[in-house]
Design a protein around this motif. Structure first.
Motif, mmCIF file in Angstrom:
data_model
loop_
_atom_site.group_PDB
_atom_site.id
_atom_site.type_symbol
_atom_site.label_atom_id
_atom_site.label_comp_id
_atom_site.label_asym_id
_atom_site.label_seq_id
_atom_site.Cartn_x
_atom_site.Cartn_y
_atom_site.Cartn_z
ATOM 1 N N PHE A 191 7.688 2.033 7.839
ATOM 2 C CA PHE A 191 8.631 2.844 8.698
ATOM 3 C C PHE A 191 7.714 3.204 9.669
ATOM 4 O O PHE A 191 8.462 3.184 10.837
ATOM 5 N N PHE A 192 6.898 3.890 9.627
ATOM 6 C CA PHE A 192 6.267 4.621 10.628
ATOM 7 C C PHE A 192 5.371 3.764 11.701
ATOM 8 O O PHE A 192 5.796 3.973 12.927
ATOM 9 N N GLU A 193 5.159 2.489 11.353
ATOM 10 C CA GLU A 193 4.369 1.578 12.382
ATOM 11 C C GLU A 193 5.426 0.933 13.165
ATOM 12 O O GLU A 193 5.504 0.768 14.196
ATOM 13 N N LYS A 239 10.840 5.052 0.126
ATOM 14 C CA LYS A 239 9.946 6.147 -0.540
ATOM 15 C C LYS A 239 8.726 5.936 -0.689
ATOM 16 O O LYS A 239 8.283 5.045 -0.117
ATOM 17 N N ALA A 240 8.006 7.120 -0.880
ATOM 18 C CA ALA A 240 6.638 6.996 -0.659
ATOM 19 C C ALA A 240 5.921 6.434 -1.903
ATOM 20 O O ALA A 240 6.399 6.248 -2.578
ATOM 21 N N THR A 241 4.625 6.141 -1.396
ATOM 22 C CA THR A 241 3.663 5.320 -2.685
ATOM 23 C C THR A 241 3.715 6.351 -3.674
ATOM 24 O O THR A 241 3.688 7.622 -3.607
ATOM 25 N N LYS A 242 3.753 5.995 -4.960
ATOM 26 C CA LYS A 242 3.550 6.648 -6.054
ATOM 27 C C LYS A 242 2.113 7.220 -6.378
ATOM 28 O O LYS A 242 1.756 7.789 -7.201
ATOM 29 N N TYR A 272 0.843 -1.252 -0.047
ATOM 30 C CA TYR A 272 0.077 -0.071 -0.093
ATOM 31 C C TYR A 272 0.855 1.401 -0.001
ATOM 32 O O TYR A 272 0.716 2.019 -0.897
ATOM 33 N N CYS A 273 1.830 1.298 0.953
ATOM 34 C CA CYS A 273 3.019 2.458 0.994
ATOM 35 C C CYS A 273 3.881 1.929 1.826
ATOM 36 O O CYS A 273 3.827 1.578 2.996
ATOM 37 N N PRO A 274 5.273 1.828 1.091
ATOM 38 C CA PRO A 274 6.329 1.203 2.038
ATOM 39 C C PRO A 274 6.672 2.084 3.625
ATOM 40 O O PRO A 274 7.140 1.709 4.450
ATOM 41 N N ARG A 275 5.960 3.519 3.328
ATOM 42 C CA ARG A 275 6.425 4.471 4.481
ATOM 43 C C ARG A 275 5.641 3.868 5.626
ATOM 44 O O ARG A 275 5.904 3.963 6.868
ATOM 45 N N PHE A 276 4.370 3.104 5.413
ATOM 46 C CA PHE A 276 3.585 2.633 6.718
ATOM 47 C C PHE A 276 4.476 1.888 7.569
ATOM 48 O O PHE A 276 4.459 1.814 8.581
ATOM 49 N N LYS A 294 -2.988 9.703 -4.262
ATOM 50 C CA LYS A 294 -4.375 9.746 -3.769
ATOM 51 C C LYS A 294 -4.559 8.947 -2.504
ATOM 52 O O LYS A 294 -5.295 8.873 -1.685
ATOM 53 N N ARG A 295 -3.778 7.907 -2.191
ATOM 54 C CA ARG A 295 -3.614 7.221 -0.881
ATOM 55 C C ARG A 295 -3.224 8.118 0.182
ATOM 56 O O ARG A 295 -3.633 7.822 1.383
ATOM 57 N N CYS A 296 -2.289 9.324 -0.004
ATOM 58 C CA CYS A 296 -2.120 10.046 1.220
ATOM 59 C C CYS A 296 -3.121 10.751 1.641
ATOM 60 O O CYS A 296 -2.857 11.188 2.809
ATOM 61 N N LEU A 297 -4.104 10.909 0.879
ATOM 62 C CA LEU A 297 -5.226 12.015 1.326
ATOM 63 C C LEU A 297 -5.984 11.571 2.589
ATOM 64 O O LEU A 297 -6.122 12.217 3.545
ATOM 65 N N ASP A 298 -6.372 10.307 2.757
ATOM 66 C CA ASP A 298 -6.838 9.819 4.407
ATOM 67 C C ASP A 298 -5.978 9.081 4.985
ATOM 68 O O ASP A 298 -6.197 8.081 5.750
ATOM 69 N N CYS A 299 -4.409 9.269 4.669
ATOM 70 C CA CYS A 299 -3.464 8.151 5.385
ATOM 71 C C CYS A 299 -3.347 8.665 6.704
ATOM 72 O O CYS A 299 -3.328 9.912 7.230
ATOM 73 N N THR A 300 -3.392 7.746 7.581
ATOM 74 C CA THR A 300 -3.225 8.079 9.146
ATOM 75 C C THR A 300 -1.953 8.982 9.575
ATOM 76 O O THR A 300 -1.691 9.510 10.542
ATOM 77 N N TYR A 301 -0.777 8.658 8.408
ATOM 78 C CA TYR A 301 0.361 9.379 8.738
ATOM 79 C C TYR A 301 0.613 10.542 7.935
ATOM 80 O O TYR A 301 1.533 11.221 7.931
ATOM 81 N N LYS A 302 -0.513 10.988 7.329
ATOM 82 C CA LYS A 302 -0.092 12.282 6.353
ATOM 83 C C LYS A 302 0.425 13.498 7.167
ATOM 84 O O LYS A 302 0.919 13.983 6.338
ATOM 85 N N ASN A 303 -0.022 13.598 8.455
ATOM 86 C CA ASN A 303 0.668 15.021 9.194
ATOM 87 C C ASN A 303 2.013 14.556 9.529
ATOM 88 O O ASN A 303 2.659 16.087 9.710
ATOM 89 N N ILE A 304 2.712 13.650 9.405
ATOM 90 C CA ILE A 304 4.078 13.554 9.729
ATOM 91 C C ILE A 304 4.882 13.104 8.703
ATOM 92 O O ILE A 304 6.094 13.041 8.814
ATOM 93 N N CYS A 305 4.214 12.739 7.669
ATOM 94 C CA CYS A 305 5.027 12.217 6.200
ATOM 95 C C CYS A 305 5.504 13.113 5.554
ATOM 96 O O CYS A 305 4.593 14.354 5.139
ATOM 97 N N ILE A 306 6.593 13.335 5.121
ATOM 98 C CA ILE A 306 6.921 14.182 4.087
ATOM 99 C C ILE A 306 7.034 13.629 2.632
ATOM 100 O O ILE A 306 7.511 12.790 2.290
HETATM 101 S S1 SF4 Z 1 1.200 10.172 3.580
HETATM 102 FE FE1 SF4 Z 1 1.332 9.033 1.833
HETATM 103 S S2 SF4 Z 1 3.505 8.582 1.393
HETATM 104 FE FE2 SF4 Z 1 3.172 9.165 3.579
HETATM 105 S S3 SF4 Z 1 2.687 7.108 4.796
HETATM 106 FE FE3 SF4 Z 1 0.585 7.832 4.107
HETATM 107 S S4 SF4 Z 1 0.273 7.110 2.053
HETATM 108 FE FE4 SF4 Z 1 2.380 6.751 2.420
#
Ligand code: SF4
Length: 190
Positions: A19-21, A171-174, A13-17, A177-189
């Motif tokens: 990392f954050f989790e 790297k972030a997902t390409k 879904y996103c490799p950064r998940f 759209k997935r970032c829009l309601d991602c739980t980590y969107k506020n901390i993710c660069i």
């Molecule tokens: S905000 Fe986007 S890039 Fe960052 S973890 Fe969420 S889906 Fe991945």
């Protein structure tokens, strides 16, 4: 730490998940971003009859139920490991779900993970897997498993290990759209 099919699904879904989790240990509060719909255990006579019927339809020579398998990197529980007439093996996964004319990628990913585990634990080739949708009259769906599906899963597992063991920021997902309601969107660069 051994990796589970859920880790692989999250990573895809996103490799950064990952990392954050698992590196920063920030829990995600929302499960809606990726769907792992587990099959519910239903034990009744009707279900057992259906199971027998389905195994016969597939041409099963031998069955191994509720297998907890690991290969040192990945671990998972497979509802059924089936030996087929052509000498190959297949995972079969029950889903307490309706079939809606489409197989979720998450379901396929789970089957690929199981295929890898089966090949390493039983020493037999896996060319296909099966999903049974218990809420659609036990509809049986066959899913092809190719070498490239398995390579993809193996590569993901190694990358997840790299992220967790080396604190590697991936790297972030390409798919933005997935970032829009991602739980980590506020901390993710992004
Ligand atoms: S905000 Fe986007 S890039 Fe960052 S973890 Fe969420 S889906 Fe991945």
């Amino acid at each position: 730490m051994t990796i589970t099919p859920s880790h692989i699904i999250q990573y895809l879904y996103c490799p950064r998940f990952t990392f954050f989790e698992y590196v920063l240990a920030i829990p995600q509060y929302e499960e809606k971003n990726y769907k792992v719909i587990r099959g519910r255990d239903l034990h009744n006579e009707k279900l057992e009859q259906n199971k027998q019927y389905l195994r016969k339809k597939i041409g099963v020579k031998e069955k191994h139920l509720d297998q907890y398998l690991t290969n040192g990197l990945l671990r998972g529980k497979v509802d059924e490991v089936l030996l087929l007439e052509d000498g190959t093996m297949s995972p079969l996964d029950y889903k307490f779900a309706e079939y809606k004319d489409k197989i979720y990628d998450t379901y396929k990913t789970q089957l690929y993970c199981y295929a890898w585990l089966i090949e390493e634990n039983f020493g037999k080739k896996v060319k296909k897997g099966f999903i049974v949708y218990t809420r659609s009259k036990h509809k049986l769906i066959e899913v092809e498993v190719t070498e490239s599906d398995l390579d993809k899963i193996k590569k993901c597992a190694l990358e997840i290990q790299l992220i967790i063991d080396n604190n590697f920021f991936p790297k972030a997902t390409k798919y933005k759209k997935r970032c829009l309601d991602c739980t980590y969107k506020n901390i993710c660069i992004k």
